[in-house]
Design an enzyme around this catalytic site. Structure first.
Site, mmCIF file in Angstrom:
data_model
loop_
_atom_site.group_PDB
_atom_site.id
_atom_site.type_symbol
_atom_site.label_atom_id
_atom_site.label_comp_id
_atom_site.label_asym_id
_atom_site.label_seq_id
_atom_site.Cartn_x
_atom_site.Cartn_y
_atom_site.Cartn_z
ATOM 1 N N GLU A 245 -35.099 -58.827 -100.740
ATOM 2 C CA GLU A 245 -35.620 -57.478 -100.960
ATOM 3 C C GLU A 245 -36.427 -57.529 -102.244
ATOM 4 O OE1 GLU A 245 -33.969 -53.238 -102.491
ATOM 5 O OE2 GLU A 245 -32.703 -54.268 -101.029
ATOM 6 N N CYS A 282 -34.322 -48.941 -106.030
ATOM 7 C CA CYS A 282 -35.323 -49.622 -105.213
ATOM 8 C C CYS A 282 -35.993 -48.673 -104.224
ATOM 9 C CB CYS A 282 -34.689 -50.789 -104.458
ATOM 10 S SG CYS A 282 -33.239 -50.330 -103.489
#
Length: 509
Positions: A245, A282
């Site tokens: 990620e 995020c």
């Protein structure tokens, strides 16, 4: 050459708290991986795995106060936030234990011979087996939930894969404490403590992804760091899956009708989402398309009021603070970019939240304003004011892959009137999770969750949150015409383990 010390640092002051460890040498990384590799047999029993995961959650909860205190000292994220994150981490460990108990993740399929098929079907039996040792790279911004005992580790252990974690330098003491709790839980159930290795240091992270006994890797962090490790994983003599990620802009589109109906509420909600955790999520909304005109003006005014009332925050480390200040200043200096509330430095090591505005047409073609289409980590967002749906379409067509994309619709659009369905269709290719009339911050741990997205959000199509995250650490294998006596119990006709399976085309529970 002496090994470099690993220090625990207080981000509020920049002072070193204590030396926690030393950076791992190549030999120490090798020892950690080999020790993990030797524990694979101890994880073969699903009942043991499930009990181990639940015991790990129990151990973490029992040490909650000390763990939260340590996490706050190293991250400045605050006890309330960290207490909730630890609770989420323990819930996640238990949720994966439930997945292991159920057994559906094994994807058992049995087909008996069928000579009438074209071509004829032999006896085929398929299920999934663990890959082997998994390397996990901890995230800075979630010291519990995406770190030593976070989702990557929990799902890998649930799959039957031992783990070696590369600790994040922002919370090394917490990493050691959490690893100790998990190892004690392993010992409670006869699993060797080597099932969870922990190493420190940048070089150790590279050694880890290149080790021949590491079978897969999970990473949460920057595009630059993740891409370097992804490339190393692909360049190995035997390439391995790398589930990274890396970064996400998380675009939001507010329709004109929605802004007219509830612009002030949307502006206040946006402020809460973009400043949550000092903007270090995020899934922070980093680009918001808002209509020009009075309806959009009301939203922007409400955003300014709410962001202006937000308290300054301390970022996870000085490097991130410097990058945030430089990135915000560089974006603010672009032509036609305005700063209704300028993000910047606060007192001592804190930062102030803010936002920028820009005409959306500036983002419809290549140029210097492409910088606004890149994530800026910290409490800042970009509000792009559009004059028509064609500008929205043009901007969306230029966006990279994201973890999330959000639409704020009017009541009528949500009911199927107007262009609500078309907007969702336009957002779907951009992200792994499409949010309607809400905010992307907050990722529920649930079977239907998907936390991933097209590159550069992630390097694979998998999720790192939710029960299906376990699939990253397994591979299918099929047995053809194998005698019943030689088959693993998962694939025998009498189903001694009581597993869900597809048996001659029928789903059996």
């Amino acid at each position: 050459m002496a090994a470099e010390p690993v220090w625990s640092v207080d981000p509020r002051t920049g002072r070193q708290r204590a030396q926690v460890a030393t950076e791992a040498t190549a030999r120490e990384v090798d020892e950690a991986v080999r020790a993990a590799h030797r524990t694979r047999g101890a994880l073969a029993d699903r009942a043991v795995r499930a009990a181990f995961l639940r015991a790990a959650a129990d151990r973490l909860e029992a040490d909650r106060d000390r763990l939260v205190e340590t996490a706050d000292a190293e991250s400045a994220l605050g006890p309330p936030r960290l207490t909730g994150e630890l609770a989420r981490t323990c819930y996640q460990l238990r949720a994966f234990a439930d997945v292991v108990d159920e057994g559906a993740f094994l994807d058992v399929v049995i087909d008996h011979p069928d000579d009438s098929a074209v071509p004829p079907v032999p006896d085929l039996r398929r299920y999934k087996v663990p890959l082997g040792v998994v390397a996990v790279y901890s995230a800075s911004n979630f010291p519990f939930a995406f770190s030593v005992a976070g989702g990557d580790t929990a799902s890998a252990l649930a799959a039957g894969c031992p783990v070696v974690v590369k600790a994040h330098p922002d919370h090394p003491e917490l990493s050691e404490r959490v690893a100790g709790a998990v190892r004690r839980a392993a010992a409670d159930h006869g699993v060797p403590e080597g099932v969870l290795g922990l190493v420190h240091g940048f070089a150790a992270g590279v050694e880890l992804v290149e080790h021949p006994l590491v079978a897969a890797a999970g990473f949460t962090g920057s595009v630059r760091g993740g891409r370097a490790l992804f490339d190393a994983a692909a360049a190995r003599p035997a390439p391995i899956p790398f589930h990274g990620e890396l970064g996400s802009l998380n675009p939001v589109v507010v329709t004109e009708e929605a802004a007219r109906e509830r612009g002030e509420a949307i502006g206040a909600g946006l402020a809460g989402s973009m400043t949550l955790g000092a903007g270090q999520f995020c899934v922070k909304p980093g680009l918001v398309l808002v209509p020009s005109g009075p309806a959009g003006d009301g939203l922007v005014d409400a955003l300014a009021d709410a962001v202006g009332a937000a308290a300054p925050g301390v970022l996870l480390d000085l490097r991130m603070r410097d990058a945030f200040l430089a990135g915000a200043a560089e974006r603010a200096a672009l032509p036609d970019v305005e700063s209704p509330l300028a993000p910047g430095a606060g007192e001592e090591r804190a930062v102030r939240a803010g936002f920028l505005t820009v005409p959306a047409k500036r983002l419809t073609g290549e140029g210097a304003h492409d910088l606004l289409l890149e994530e800026c980590f910290g409490p800042v967002t970009v509000v792009a004011r559009y004059t028509g749906e064609d500008e929205v379409t043009a901007v969306l067509s230029r966006l990279p892959g994201n973890l999330t994309a959000t639409a704020h619709l009017s009541e009528g659009e949500a009911a199927g009137e107007g262009g609500g369905a078309a907007l969702l269709a336009a957002l779907t290719p951009l992200a792994g999770r499409v949010v309607v009339d809400g905010w992307p911050t907050g990722v529920a741990v649930a079977p239907a969750q998907h936390h991933g997205g097209p590159y550069p959000a992630t390097t694979s199509t998998s999720t790192s949150v939710g029960g299906t995250a376990i699939e990253r650490w397994m591979r299918p294998v099929a047995y053809q015409n194998a005698p019943e006596a030689l088959l693993p119990p998962e694939l025998r006709d009498d189903n001694p383990l009581g597993l869900p399976r597809r048996y001659d085309g029928r789903l059996e529970r």
